[in-house]
Design a protein around this motif. Sequence first.
Motif, PDB file in Angstrom:
ATOM      1  N   THR A   8       3.464  14.247   8.843  1.00  0.00           N
ATOM      2  CA  THR A   8       3.240  13.510   7.778  1.00  0.00           C
ATOM      3  C   THR A   8       2.703  12.320   8.259  1.00  0.00           C
ATOM      4  N   ARG A   9       3.126  11.616   9.627  1.00  0.00           N
ATOM      5  CA  ARG A   9       2.770  10.503  10.313  1.00  0.00           C
ATOM      6  C   ARG A   9       1.677  10.323   9.965  1.00  0.00           C
ATOM      7  N   ALA A  10       1.254  11.432  11.324  1.00  0.00           N
ATOM      8  CA  ALA A  10      -0.385  11.503  11.761  1.00  0.00           C
ATOM      9  C   ALA A  10      -1.694  11.315   9.980  1.00  0.00           C
ATOM     10  N   LYS A  11      -0.886  12.168   8.896  1.00  0.00           N
ATOM     11  CA  LYS A  11      -1.361  12.148   7.413  1.00  0.00           C
ATOM     12  C   LYS A  11      -1.595  10.585   7.043  1.00  0.00           C
ATOM     13  N   ARG A  12      -0.606  10.437   7.244  1.00  0.00           N
ATOM     14  CA  ARG A  12      -0.417   8.703   6.792  1.00  0.00           C
ATOM     15  C   ARG A  12      -1.589   7.716   7.166  1.00  0.00           C
ATOM     16  N   LEU A  13      -1.269   8.183   8.758  1.00  0.00           N
ATOM     17  CA  LEU A  13      -1.979   6.887   9.341  1.00  0.00           C
ATOM     18  C   LEU A  13      -3.288   7.253   8.837  1.00  0.00           C
ATOM     19  N   VAL A  14      -4.213   8.492   9.023  1.00  0.00           N
ATOM     20  CA  VAL A  14      -5.349   8.937   8.397  1.00  0.00           C
ATOM     21  C   VAL A  14      -5.552   8.169   7.145  1.00  0.00           C
ATOM     22  N   GLN A  15      -4.660   8.375   6.346  1.00  0.00           N
ATOM     23  CA  GLN A  15      -5.091   7.966   5.011  1.00  0.00           C
ATOM     24  C   GLN A  15      -5.317   5.889   4.740  1.00  0.00           C
ATOM     25  N   ALA A  16      -3.842   6.099   5.460  1.00  0.00           N
ATOM     26  CA  ALA A  16      -3.646   4.443   5.938  1.00  0.00           C
ATOM     27  C   ALA A  16      -4.751   4.108   6.490  1.00  0.00           C
ATOM     28  N   VAL A  17      -6.216   3.752   7.158  1.00  0.00           N
ATOM     29  CA  VAL A  17      -6.999   3.321   7.833  1.00  0.00           C
ATOM     30  C   VAL A  17      -8.429   3.613   6.613  1.00  0.00           C
ATOM     31  N   GLU A  18      -8.312   4.842   6.347  1.00  0.00           N
ATOM     32  CA  GLU A  18      -9.160   4.989   4.972  1.00  0.00           C
ATOM     33  C   GLU A  18      -8.872   3.727   3.629  1.00  0.00           C
ATOM     34  N   TRP A  19      -7.795   3.357   3.366  1.00  0.00           N
ATOM     35  CA  TRP A  19      -7.601   2.631   2.577  1.00  0.00           C
ATOM     36  C   TRP A  19      -8.101   1.445   2.663  1.00  0.00           C
ATOM     37  N   MET A  20      -7.382   1.647   3.801  1.00  0.00           N
ATOM     38  CA  MET A  20      -7.711  -0.381   4.767  1.00  0.00           C
ATOM     39  C   MET A  20      -9.121  -0.503   5.024  1.00  0.00           C
ATOM     40  N   SER A  21     -10.186   0.095   5.143  1.00  0.00           N
ATOM     41  CA  SER A  21     -10.943   0.153   5.009  1.00  0.00           C
ATOM     42  C   SER A  21     -11.990  -0.153   4.082  1.00  0.00           C
ATOM     43  N   GLU A  22     -11.082   0.115   3.098  1.00  0.00           N
ATOM     44  CA  GLU A  22     -12.313  -0.183   1.700  1.00  0.00           C
ATOM     45  C   GLU A  22     -11.774  -1.659   1.003  1.00  0.00           C
ATOM     46  N   GLY A  23     -10.620  -1.835   2.062  1.00  0.00           N
ATOM     47  CA  GLY A  23     -10.052  -3.054   1.239  1.00  0.00           C
ATOM     48  C   GLY A  23      -8.991  -3.703   0.769  1.00  0.00           C
ATOM     49  N   LYS A  24      -8.347  -1.780   0.749  1.00  0.00           N
ATOM     50  CA  LYS A  24      -7.092  -1.206  -0.305  1.00  0.00           C
ATOM     51  C   LYS A  24      -6.109  -1.732   0.734  1.00  0.00           C
ATOM     52  N   ARG A  25      -4.691  -2.229  -0.393  1.00  0.00           N
ATOM     53  CA  ARG A  25      -3.070  -2.584  -0.101  1.00  0.00           C
ATOM     54  C   ARG A  25      -3.256  -0.963  -0.704  1.00  0.00           C
ATOM     55  N   ARG A  26      -1.182  -0.722   0.259  1.00  0.00           N
ATOM     56  CA  ARG A  26      -1.036   0.604   0.037  1.00  0.00           C
ATOM     57  C   ARG A  26      -0.995   1.039  -0.969  1.00  0.00           C
ATOM     58  N   ASN A  27      -0.074   0.080  -2.276  1.00  0.00           N
ATOM     59  CA  ASN A  27      -0.089   0.357  -3.736  1.00  0.00           C
ATOM     60  C   ASN A  27      -1.183  -0.083  -4.604  1.00  0.00           C
ATOM     61  N   TRP A  28      -2.562  -0.175  -4.103  1.00  0.00           N
ATOM     62  CA  TRP A  28      -3.691  -0.589  -4.734  1.00  0.00           C
ATOM     63  C   TRP A  28      -3.643   0.659  -5.591  1.00  0.00           C
ATOM     64  N   LYS A  29      -3.025   2.199  -6.298  1.00  0.00           N
ATOM     65  CA  LYS A  29      -3.646   2.450  -7.476  1.00  0.00           C
ATOM     66  C   LYS A  29      -2.327   2.108  -8.481  1.00  0.00           C
ATOM     67  N   TYR A  30      -1.381   0.692  -8.192  1.00  0.00           N
ATOM     68  CA  TYR A  30      -0.597   0.076  -9.214  1.00  0.00           C
ATOM     69  C   TYR A  30      -0.867  -0.900  -9.494  1.00  0.00           C
ATOM     70  N   GLU A  31      -1.752  -1.297  -9.459  1.00  0.00           N
ATOM     71  CA  GLU A  31      -2.098  -3.183  -9.022  1.00  0.00           C
ATOM     72  C   GLU A  31      -2.477  -3.611  -9.797  1.00  0.00           C
ATOM     73  N   ASN A  32      -3.294  -2.326 -10.823  1.00  0.00           N
ATOM     74  CA  ASN A  32      -3.560  -2.807 -12.431  1.00  0.00           C
ATOM     75  C   ASN A  32      -3.266  -2.087 -13.659  1.00  0.00           C
ATOM     76  N   CYS A  33      -2.217  -1.521 -12.817  1.00  0.00           N
ATOM     77  CA  CYS A  33      -1.153  -1.206 -14.382  1.00  0.00           C
ATOM     78  C   CYS A  33      -0.894  -2.015 -15.383  1.00  0.00           C
TER      79      CYS A  33
END
Length: 201
Positions: free
Chosen positions: A176-201
């Motif tokens: 799980t940690r490894a998957k989250r690391l990959v996902q985190a780096v992908e989102w951050m490379s796009e300038g996204k915060r961890r909860n970016w999905k909810y920021e415009n709600c």
Amino acid sequence: MGQRDPRIDAYIAGSADFARPILTHLRELVHAACPDCEEALKWSAPSFTYRARILCSMAAFKKHAAFGLWQGAMVMGSLGRKPDTAMGQFGRLTGVADLPGKRELTGYIRQAMKLIEEGVKRAPAKGGKPRPPEAPADLMAALGKNPAARAAFDAFPPSAKREYVEWITEARREETRAKRLVQAVEWMSEGKRRNWKYENC
């Protein structure tokens, strides 16, 4: 009259069995105390606003729920529990009985409403700027391989960094940690915060 948000219904329905009665009780109590409040999701948790300002919020976790008044320090003073026990002023809630009685809690909510009506602002946190969290070695190593992600992480405020650090370090399994690391780096490379999905709600 206040406004209810269907996302709060979904949040409560998706919470653990022990948490649903607590969240339902709190929701109804807040609406009874403040009929003009409106519901929203803020920081991925149910929140209640009054006159466009945050009044209070609640959240469910794996083993406890929490409830807090946005201006709780001014409302409750030294009566509030230590902040390290849980979010908010009422500690780790595992049942409705852990909360103050309806009359007492309604009084706190109405005091918080009065502060909003009087235009009183929340007191700034003591100690100046929040310290950035200690990033784990595996996160820093992954960021080192992706300059765009590293630049985004470095530019984030401490709260945004903390969201990623906690998400990664709270993983119970290595997979799980490894998957989250990959996902985190992908989102951050796009300038996204961890909860970016909810920021415009």
